[in-house]
Structure formats: structure tokens, C-alpha cells
Write a protein that holds these residues in place. Structure first.
Motif, mmCIF file in Angstrom:
data_model
loop_
_atom_site.group_PDB
_atom_site.id
_atom_site.type_symbol
_atom_site.label_atom_id
_atom_site.label_comp_id
_atom_site.label_asym_id
_atom_site.label_seq_id
_atom_site.Cartn_x
_atom_site.Cartn_y
_atom_site.Cartn_z
ATOM 1 N N ASN A 6 15.768 9.392 -5.274
ATOM 2 C CA ASN A 6 14.651 8.658 -4.690
ATOM 3 C C ASN A 6 14.125 9.362 -3.444
ATOM 4 O O ASN A 6 13.946 8.754 -2.390
ATOM 5 C CB ASN A 6 15.078 7.223 -4.364
ATOM 6 C CG ASN A 6 13.880 6.281 -4.260
ATOM 7 O OD1 ASN A 6 12.727 6.704 -4.369
ATOM 8 N ND2 ASN A 6 14.153 5.002 -4.030
ATOM 9 N N ASN A 7 13.866 10.657 -3.581
ATOM 10 C CA ASN A 7 13.372 11.464 -2.470
ATOM 11 C C ASN A 7 12.073 12.117 -2.906
ATOM 12 O O ASN A 7 12.073 13.154 -3.563
ATOM 13 C CB ASN A 7 14.421 12.520 -2.084
ATOM 14 C CG ASN A 7 14.072 13.248 -0.794
ATOM 15 O OD1 ASN A 7 12.913 13.357 -0.417
ATOM 16 N ND2 ASN A 7 15.100 13.748 -0.119
ATOM 17 N N VAL A 8 10.956 11.495 -2.523
ATOM 18 C CA VAL A 8 9.648 11.931 -2.998
ATOM 19 C C VAL A 8 9.291 13.315 -2.456
ATOM 20 O O VAL A 8 8.810 14.182 -3.187
ATOM 21 C CB VAL A 8 8.566 10.905 -2.618
ATOM 22 C CG1 VAL A 8 7.184 11.387 -3.078
ATOM 23 C CG2 VAL A 8 8.880 9.548 -3.227
ATOM 24 N N ARG B 225 4.481 10.048 -7.133
ATOM 25 C CA ARG B 225 5.467 10.216 -8.200
ATOM 26 C C ARG B 225 4.779 10.633 -9.497
ATOM 27 O O ARG B 225 5.204 11.567 -10.183
ATOM 28 C CB ARG B 225 6.242 8.922 -8.393
ATOM 29 C CG ARG B 225 7.235 8.939 -9.552
ATOM 30 C CD ARG B 225 8.035 7.630 -9.568
ATOM 31 N NE ARG B 225 8.978 7.611 -10.677
ATOM 32 C CZ ARG B 225 8.710 7.144 -11.892
ATOM 33 N NH1 ARG B 225 7.484 6.656 -12.163
ATOM 34 N NH2 ARG B 225 9.622 7.152 -12.844
ATOM 35 N N ARG B 226 3.686 9.913 -9.837
ATOM 36 C CA ARG B 226 2.954 10.239 -11.067
ATOM 37 C C ARG B 226 2.383 11.653 -11.016
ATOM 38 O O ARG B 226 2.384 12.381 -12.013
ATOM 39 C CB ARG B 226 1.817 9.231 -11.290
ATOM 40 C CG ARG B 226 2.272 7.820 -11.632
ATOM 41 C CD ARG B 226 1.096 6.997 -12.122
ATOM 42 N NE ARG B 226 1.440 5.599 -12.208
ATOM 43 C CZ ARG B 226 1.144 4.688 -11.275
ATOM 44 N NH1 ARG B 226 0.487 5.068 -10.182
ATOM 45 N NH2 ARG B 226 1.489 3.429 -11.416
ATOM 46 N N GLU B 227 1.896 12.048 -9.839
ATOM 47 C CA GLU B 227 1.317 13.382 -9.702
ATOM 48 C C GLU B 227 2.369 14.458 -9.905
ATOM 49 O O GLU B 227 2.135 15.458 -10.600
ATOM 50 C CB GLU B 227 0.684 13.527 -8.320
ATOM 51 C CG GLU B 227 -0.004 14.876 -8.111
ATOM 52 C CD GLU B 227 -0.625 15.017 -6.731
ATOM 53 O OE1 GLU B 227 -1.142 16.106 -6.425
ATOM 54 O OE2 GLU B 227 -0.581 14.033 -5.961
ATOM 55 N N PRO C 256 10.259 2.210 -3.134
ATOM 56 C CA PRO C 256 10.950 0.927 -3.343
ATOM 57 C C PRO C 256 10.855 0.413 -4.775
ATOM 58 O O PRO C 256 11.569 -0.499 -5.164
ATOM 59 C CB PRO C 256 10.227 -0.021 -2.374
ATOM 60 C CG PRO C 256 8.864 0.578 -2.200
ATOM 61 C CD PRO C 256 9.063 2.060 -2.263
ATOM 62 N N ASN C 257 9.975 1.010 -5.584
ATOM 63 C CA ASN C 257 9.819 0.560 -6.964
ATOM 64 C C ASN C 257 10.883 1.114 -7.902
ATOM 65 O O ASN C 257 10.951 0.721 -9.068
ATOM 66 C CB ASN C 257 8.445 0.984 -7.510
ATOM 67 C CG ASN C 257 7.330 0.098 -6.993
ATOM 68 O OD1 ASN C 257 7.562 -0.772 -6.153
ATOM 69 N ND2 ASN C 257 6.133 0.317 -7.475
ATOM 70 N N LEU D 3 0.819 -1.198 0.000
ATOM 71 C CA LEU D 3 0.000 0.000 0.000
ATOM 72 C C LEU D 3 0.859 1.256 0.000
ATOM 73 O O LEU D 3 0.585 2.221 -0.690
ATOM 74 C CB LEU D 3 -0.923 -0.016 1.232
ATOM 75 C CG LEU D 3 -2.074 -1.034 1.211
ATOM 76 C CD1 LEU D 3 -2.774 -1.072 2.558
ATOM 77 C CD2 LEU D 3 -3.075 -0.695 0.112
ATOM 78 N N ASP D 4 1.942 1.249 0.785
ATOM 79 C CA ASP D 4 2.832 2.401 0.823
ATOM 80 C C ASP D 4 3.457 2.647 -0.547
ATOM 81 O O ASP D 4 3.590 3.780 -0.997
ATOM 82 C CB ASP D 4 3.934 2.192 1.866
ATOM 83 C CG ASP D 4 3.384 2.257 3.291
ATOM 84 O OD1 ASP D 4 4.071 1.774 4.195
ATOM 85 O OD2 ASP D 4 2.265 2.789 3.469
ATOM 86 N N ALA D 5 3.861 1.559 -1.192
ATOM 87 C CA ALA D 5 4.478 1.685 -2.509
ATOM 88 C C ALA D 5 3.490 2.256 -3.519
ATOM 89 O O ALA D 5 3.843 3.081 -4.365
ATOM 90 C CB ALA D 5 5.001 0.326 -2.982
ATOM 91 N N GLN D 6 2.228 1.821 -3.424
ATOM 92 C CA GLN D 6 1.209 2.334 -4.328
ATOM 93 C C GLN D 6 1.002 3.829 -4.124
ATOM 94 O O GLN D 6 0.879 4.608 -5.078
ATOM 95 C CB GLN D 6 -0.109 1.586 -4.108
ATOM 96 C CG GLN D 6 -1.235 1.993 -5.070
ATOM 97 C CD GLN D 6 -0.868 1.687 -6.513
ATOM 98 O OE1 GLN D 6 -0.356 0.612 -6.795
ATOM 99 N NE2 GLN D 6 -1.130 2.635 -7.404
ATOM 100 N N GLU D 7 0.992 4.241 -2.852
ATOM 101 C CA GLU D 7 0.834 5.661 -2.557
ATOM 102 C C GLU D 7 2.014 6.472 -3.098
ATOM 103 O O GLU D 7 1.831 7.545 -3.673
ATOM 104 C CB GLU D 7 0.730 5.869 -1.047
ATOM 105 C CG GLU D 7 0.566 7.346 -0.654
ATOM 106 C CD GLU D 7 0.580 7.544 0.851
ATOM 107 O OE1 GLU D 7 0.643 8.709 1.275
ATOM 108 O OE2 GLU D 7 0.545 6.542 1.580
#
Length: 490
Positions: free
Chosen positions: A211-213, A19-21, A244-245, A10-14
Motif C-alpha cells: 500500500n505504497n503509492v 493507482r489506476r494510472e 485507504p480503499n 477527495l484524497d482517496a479518489q486521487e
């Protein structure tokens, strides 16, 4: 254990959604001053590159920009160009080192700087650009070369006019002209250094390499002048939020990515197209004396000032007839026609024109000098409204973030290898059998390389209207799978 995995998923999906946004905001932003500034700051480098002429392109800066960051390397290459350009202008004879040897050494350093400017300017422009204007922005950056060529000729004419009487009195006074001419190229570069050193890191690099959102979201908001009250301040010491992706760049990952045919063919296609283009592009540029002589602007025996004057005037005419219109035709049509269509058109027309000039060289020149110049100007036009622009644009779009600068550097380095082939391999062919007697053969060879460039173009995907993530041949799921597999190997 199962609950823990579900939470991670779930965290990865968020994180993927965030990232997409962030990327969507960059891709779909309103065109504004920041985009214009990015083009100008990047374009000044190409202005200076063209002003200083062209040298060997190295892929070293491309790799470093992928490893250390675009921001850390951007400006460094321009400072190298500035120092090396000044070094050339101030070179002198010595008992240990002659002036020609000193200039050659400084030219090597100029080549290193230019080798860094190609991938960095391309990648920074593409990663900041909106999707629907990315090609036009990159083409505009590259089109500054045309103004660099043009300005070189104009400044040369001004200097020659100013020093005309002193040169006629003593030809050694030409020394002032070439030193000032070379040194003048530092002025626009000095203006741009500050802006390059202060330009923010690209959000894509922050997302996909650092990798820093959180930082990427702040940077996007900063660039687009959004209200950032909902975002945590950089001084709040919040923990780094990593996705993590995201696959990390490494030698094994590089090999895994480019071992796939759909990825390798793009690298091969962009590199080979650039190589083929530069064989002809530089081959003509290094042997354009036969063009100038056709319009009575060739060398004048015993008149050094007149020879330099003719060369400067001839360069301005050639640039205005073909280069500048070709560059800007690409800028204004690349988003409508697409990159591949323009590249195919350019290679086809260049091949036809080189064949016409090569097989009917003497007939055309003897029939009409005007026709000869028109045909030559058209080759310049279709090289610039064609592969000379698109071979710069496409490699800045088709590779994933972690290899985008490296991939562009490899393609650009391949192009400069073509320039070396033209200079070393073909320069002596020009006068085989007499002065300029080998030109028809060279033109036929250039036509062959245009055909080779046309063939490899079909290995490259069309990039118009696609996001950089779509073009990378990766999605979030495949990136995650690949990343986890590489971690297991380690």
C-alpha cells in the motif's frame, strides 16, 4: 467533521486515480525486453522443474509470497531446488541411511522448491505482463517444461553414448550417468538465481499489499524506463502514501472473500480442473512403458544400457510428437482463442482419445502400432494445447493481488494431489491380470477425469483481454466498504 470526511474522500479518489494510472501503464505498455526477460527468468524454473521430474507441490510458498512479497521469496525456492538436486546427485550408501532413502529425502526438498516455483513464477509473470499478452507470456513460461523434458532425454543419450563401453564392462558405471544427469539440472537454475534475486517487486504487490503509492509509481517508471524527474526520489524520505480503499489480507478477509459463491466457484473450478488433469497427465507419465514397447523401445532383459538408451530415445520421440507442439500451440493461440476455449477443447479431445484407446486398446495395437502411437501423441498434444497449460495460466489471473499467489498455490497443490492419486492409486492397476493388462481400464478412468475437468471448467471465467483488477470481482468502492467493515469488527 463533515469537512474532514470530504477531504479524506477527495484524497482517496486521487489515490485511486494514481493507482489506476500506474496499473494502466503496466497493462498497456509496449512489449519489450523486460517482458522477455521476465518470461526467461520465470521459465528457467519450469525448465529445471521438468528436468528434475515432478514432486509434491506445497502451497506454503504461495501464502508466504502473498504475505512477505514476491521478490522476497523469488529465488529462494530455486536455491532449494539447486541444493536438493545436488544432494541427490551426491547421495551415497551409508550404515545409517541407504542411497534410496537419501534420494527420497532430497526429493521431498525438491518438491518444496517446485511447490514454490509454480505460484511465484505464474504470479510474477501475470503481474508484470501487459493485458493483451499476459496469457501468451504465462504460457511461454510454462512451455519451458517441454524443453526441460526434451533436454533430459538429450543429455541422457549423450551420457549413455559416452559411457557405453565402460557400462558394458561394468554395469555399476551407470552410476556416473544418473549422477551427472541429475546434477546437470542445476546449471540453468544457477544462472537464473541472480536474476530472480534482483527482479523488482511487482507494482501490484506494492500498491495492493504494501500500500505504497509513491513507491509503486517509481517502480512502474523504472520498469518501463520512463522519465522519473517528476517523481520524488526514494532517498527523499517522503512519507508513505497509502490508499485507504485497499483491503488487507487476513484470515477473516480470506473467509469473507471466498465465502461468496462467485469467488469460491473460481477457486473450486481451477483447483478441481487441475486435479482432474493431473490424474491422467501423471497417470500416463508414470505408466508410459506400454507406449515405448509399442515402438520397440521398451526394456531389454539383461541389457541395462540398452534399456536406458531406449527409454531416453522414447522420451524424446514422445515429447517431440505431442508435448512441445502442444505447449507452443497454446503460446501462439491463447490470446486469440481464449483460455476457456482452449481448456474445453483439450478436455473434450483428451476424453474422446482416452475413450478410443481404452475401449479399443487391443484392437488398435493389434491393427497398427503407428495408429496407436498417433492417438497417444494426440492425447499428449491436446493435454498441453489444453488444460495442462491453461490450468497454470488461469489461477495466476483470477484472484485479487492479496490472494493471487495463495490461490494459485491451492490450485497447483490440488493438481499434485491428483498426481499422488495417479501414482499411489493407479500404479498397481496397470498389471492387474498380467503385464499391462490393466492399461485399458486405466485409460477409461482417465477419460472420466477428463470429463470431470470439462464440467468444472464452466465455473471459471474467461480471462482474455481483462485486467487483473477486473478479474478479481472487486472494485474500489467494494474494497473500501469491505476493508472498513473488517476494521470495525476488530
Amino acid at each position: 467533521m463533515s469537512s474532514y470526511n470530504n477531504n479524506v474522500k477527495l484524497d482517496a479518489q486521487e489515490l485511486n486515480n494514481r493507482r489506476r494510472e500506474a496499473l494502466s501503464k503496466i497493462d498497456n505498455a509496449e512489449f519489450g525486453w523486460f517482458h522477455i526477460r521476465a518470461c526467461l527468468v520465470a521459465g528457467v524454473g519450469f525448465f529445471t522443474d521438468a528436468y528434475d521430474l515432478f514432486a509434491i507441490n506445497l502451497i506454503g510458498f504461495g501464502y508466504l509470497a502473498d504475505r512477505l512479497g514476491r521478490k522476497k521469496m523469488y529465488g529462494v525456492e530455486l536455491m532449494i531446488i539447486i541444493v536438493a538436486t545436488l544432494g541427490q546427485a551426491l547421495s551415497g550408501n551409508g550404515s545409517v541411511l541407504s542411497i534410496s532413502a537419501a534420494i527420497i529425502i532430497w526429493r521431498v526438498f525438491v518438491g518444496i522448491g517446485i511447490g514454490g516455483d509454480y505460484p511465484l513464477s505464474a504470479v510474477i509473470t501475470s503481474e508484470f505482463a501487459t493485458t493483451n499478452r499476459r496469457g501468451a507470456m504465462m504460457a511461454a513460461v510454462f512451455a519451458m517444461q517441454g524443453f526441460g523434458y526434451l533436454t533430459t532425454g538429450i543429455i541422457a543419450i549423450i551420457l549413455l553414448a559416452a559411457f557405453k563401453s565402460s557400462i558394458h564392462d561394468d554395469v555399476k558405471n551407470l552410476d556416473y550417468v544418473w549422477r551427472i544427469l541429475i546434477g546437470f539440472g542445476c546449471i540453468p537454475a544457477l544462472v537464473a538465481v541472480y536474476f530472480r534475486l534482483t527482479i523488482p517487486e511487482t507494482p501490484r504487490y506494492v500498491l495492493d499489499i504494501e500500500n505504497n503509492v509513491n513507491k509503486a509509481e517509481r517502480d512502474v517508471a523504472n520498469v518501463l524506463k520512463e522519465n522519473r524527474n517528476h517523481l520524488q526520489s526514494e532517498n527523499d524520505n517522503e512519507p508513505v502514501v497509502s490508499n485507504p480503499n485497499i483491503a488487507k489480507g487476513s484470515l477473516s478477509d480470506f473467509a469473507a472473500y471466498f465465502s461468496k459463491w462467485e469467488n469460491f466457484k473460481v477457486l473450486f473450478g481451477t483447483s478441481m480442473a487441475w486435479f482432474a488433469l493431473d490424474v491422467a497427465f501423471y497417470g500416463i507419465g508414470l505408466n508410459n512403458s506400454f507406449i515405448l514397447s509399442s515402438i520397440n523401445l521398451g526394456g531389454l532383459k539383461g541389457d541395462n544400457w540398452g534399456t536406458c538408451w531406449n527409454s531416453a530415445v522414447g522420451q524424446i520421440i514422445i515429447v517431440l510428437l505431442g508435448a512441445v507442439p502442444g505447449y507452443w500451440a497454446t503460446v501462439f493461440t491463447v490470446e486469440r482463442l481464449g483460455r476457456i476455449r482452449i481448456q474445453v477443447l483439450g478436455f473434450v479431445m483428451s476424453c474422446i482419445l482416452f475413450c478410443a484407446l481404452g475401449f479399443a486398446y487391443n484392437e488398435i495395437r493389434n491393427t497398427s502400432a503407428a495408429l496407436f502411437i498417433i492417438l497417444f501423441a494426440l492425447t499428449q498434444f491436446f493435454q498441453n494445447f489444453g488444460p495442462n497449460s491453461t490450468t497454470f495460466i488461469i489461477p495466476g489471473e483470477v484472484f485479487p493481488t492479496r490472494y493471487r499467489s495463495t490461490g494459485h498455490g491451492i490450485a497447483a497443490g490440488s493438481g499434485k494431489l491428483g498426481a499422488i492419486v495417479a501414482q499411489v492409486g493407479f500404479s498397481r492397476m496397470k498389471d492387474n491380470g498380467g503385464s499391462n493388462a490393466g492399461i485399458p481400464t486405466l485409460l477409461k478412468i482417465f477419460a472420466l477425469f477428463m470429463f470431470i475437468g470439462l464440467i468444472v471448467t464452466f465455473l471459471i471465467p474467461e480471462t482474455k483481454g481483462k485486467t487483473l483488477e477486473e478479474l478479481s470481482n472487486e472494485d474500489d468502492e467494494s474494497m473500501s466498504t469491505q476493508h472498513n467493515a473488517l476494521n470495525e469488527e476488530k
